[in-house]
Motif scaffolding. Sequence first.
Motif: not given
Length: 127
Positions: A80-91, A114-127
């Motif tokens: 399941t790509p794109g989970e918080d754990a995935d984004l955190t690891a990639v960052i 900071e990474i948790a905040s970036l992940v939250a922002y990335i998820h907020s960008l979905k339209k």
Amino acid sequence: MSNKPHQKYLALGLLLCLPYGSLLAGDAAAGKVLYDGKGACASCHGPTGAGDGAAAAALNPKPANFTAGKFHLDANGNGTPGEDADLTAVIRKGGGAFGGNPAMPARADFSDDEIASLVAYIHSLKK
């Protein structure tokens, strides 16, 4: 005998049942500040997260389009790509560590918050 001691244990039990990620939820507003500034994410992913930043034309593979909400890197390997754990690891480790573009730098200099905040922002960008 009062039920109040039992209520304390019930509350503690419910707290322990919360998903771990909900305890570390990031601040999307703080994530935007990092995305636009110190993180330099917008230079590749674009100001709106559409994967169309100034450097994107020179990159192959192209940066992720966060507005589509589709992710390709499955850093934890659970299918399941794109989970918080995935984004955190990639960052934290960079895109190349998981088969993505090696031009995406590892950000081991970012704190967990900071990474948790970036992940939250990335998820907020979905339209």
